[in-house]
Scaffold this motif. Structure first.
Motif, PDB file in Angstrom:
ATOM      1  N   GLN A  90      10.847  -6.419 -17.952  1.00  0.00           N
ATOM      2  CA  GLN A  90      12.068  -5.542 -17.959  1.00  0.00           C
ATOM      3  C   GLN A  90      12.625  -5.599 -16.956  1.00  0.00           C
ATOM      4  OE1 GLN A  90      12.669  -3.533 -21.092  1.00  0.00           O
ATOM      5  NE2 GLN A  90      11.018  -4.078 -22.115  1.00  0.00           N
ATOM      6  N   ARG A  91      14.277  -5.699 -17.072  1.00  0.00           N
ATOM      7  CA  ARG A  91      15.016  -6.094 -16.140  1.00  0.00           C
ATOM      8  C   ARG A  91      15.185  -6.637 -15.206  1.00  0.00           C
ATOM      9  NH1 ARG A  91      14.871  -0.812 -13.035  1.00  0.00           N
ATOM     10  NH2 ARG A  91      17.277  -0.930 -12.118  1.00  0.00           N
ATOM     11  N   GLN A  94      19.501  -8.946 -13.233  1.00  0.00           N
ATOM     12  CA  GLN A  94      21.038  -8.232 -12.653  1.00  0.00           C
ATOM     13  C   GLN A  94      22.264  -9.685 -12.593  1.00  0.00           C
ATOM     14  OE1 GLN A  94      21.310  -5.168  -9.031  1.00  0.00           O
ATOM     15  NE2 GLN A  94      21.149  -6.945  -7.786  1.00  0.00           N
ATOM     16  N   THR A 183      22.019  -4.741 -15.553  1.00  0.00           N
ATOM     17  CA  THR A 183      20.331  -5.300 -15.337  1.00  0.00           C
ATOM     18  C   THR A 183      20.083  -5.868 -16.936  1.00  0.00           C
ATOM     19  OG1 THR A 183      19.235  -3.747 -16.097  1.00  0.00           O
ATOM     20  CG2 THR A 183      19.467  -3.926 -13.598  1.00  0.00           C
ATOM     21  N   THR A 185      16.661  -7.538 -18.561  1.00  0.00           N
ATOM     22  CA  THR A 185      15.725  -7.615 -19.440  1.00  0.00           C
ATOM     23  C   THR A 185      15.002  -9.700 -20.094  1.00  0.00           C
ATOM     24  OG1 THR A 185      15.244  -5.949 -20.338  1.00  0.00           O
ATOM     25  CG2 THR A 185      13.508  -7.263 -20.743  1.00  0.00           C
TER      26      THR A 185
END
Length: 194
Positions: A90-91, A94, A183, A185
């Motif tokens: 997750q994230r 970026q 961001t 995933t």
């Protein structure tokens, strides 16, 4: 490998991962690692799946999810070469600059990597696992042409073989950022998951 939106959606849901299926440009970034653990070629895949005006879209690019032979034989980390462990992060990324040189997806959140430290050409996924921020980015190989061999292009990053494919990916991420933030995933699957 022929991969469609529905195949990816089913594979992620089956594994208990999140699949973004709501709204335009809510991107699913998915790596697909093949079983070949000796290759120094771009024999893996990088898929992008999203909806636009309700219609599903899916692009699949030649890529590597494994480090090149140079970095397997010459690890830059004392514990060994980084090989991203399959899973959903997750994230993870970026929008940013890869080595300060060009726009790419750069690591923001911790990732899990195998540490292959026996300095041979075979990728060892039974190696110790390390968690942290290691610069596991998503970037391209050459900026001028499609690449055939991985060599030094990846020391653990997820790397697209063709700069034009990569430019399209970054353009999609830029468009997605206006709706969903900067961001992203990332999910790394094995080919057997599909």
């Amino acid at each position: 490998m022929r991969v469609r939106y529905g195949n990816l959606q089913t594979a992620l849901i089956r594994k208990g991962y999140q699949f973004f299926d709501d709204g335009d440009y809510n991107l699913n970034l998915i790596g697909i690692r093949t079983a070949d653990n000796q290759s120094n070629f771009f024999n893996d895949h990088f898929a992008v799946a999203w909806r636009f005006d309700g219609a599903p879209h899916c692009l699949v690019f030649p890529a590597t999810t494994d480090p090149g032979i140079f970095w397997r034989q010459n690890p830059m980390h004392i514990r060994g070469t980084a090989i991203l462990v399959p899973g959903q992060y997750q994230r993870l990324w970026q929008l940013g600059m890869h080595r300060g040189q060009y726009h790419a997806l750069v690591q923001l959140m911790p990732a899990r990597v195998y540490r292959d430290n026996n300095r041979d050409s075979i990728i060892d996924i039974d190696a110790p696992i390390d968690d942290g921020l290691f610069g596991i980015n998503c970037h391209r190989a050459s900026g001028t042409h499609g690449s055939q061999r991985v060599d030094k292009w990846s020391a653990g990053c997820q790397v697209l073989a063709n700069p034009f494919d990569f430019a399209l990916l970054i353009a999609l991420c830029g468009r997605a950022a206006r709706e969903w933030g900067t961001t992203f995933t990332y999910t790394l699957l094995e080919a057997s998951d599909l």
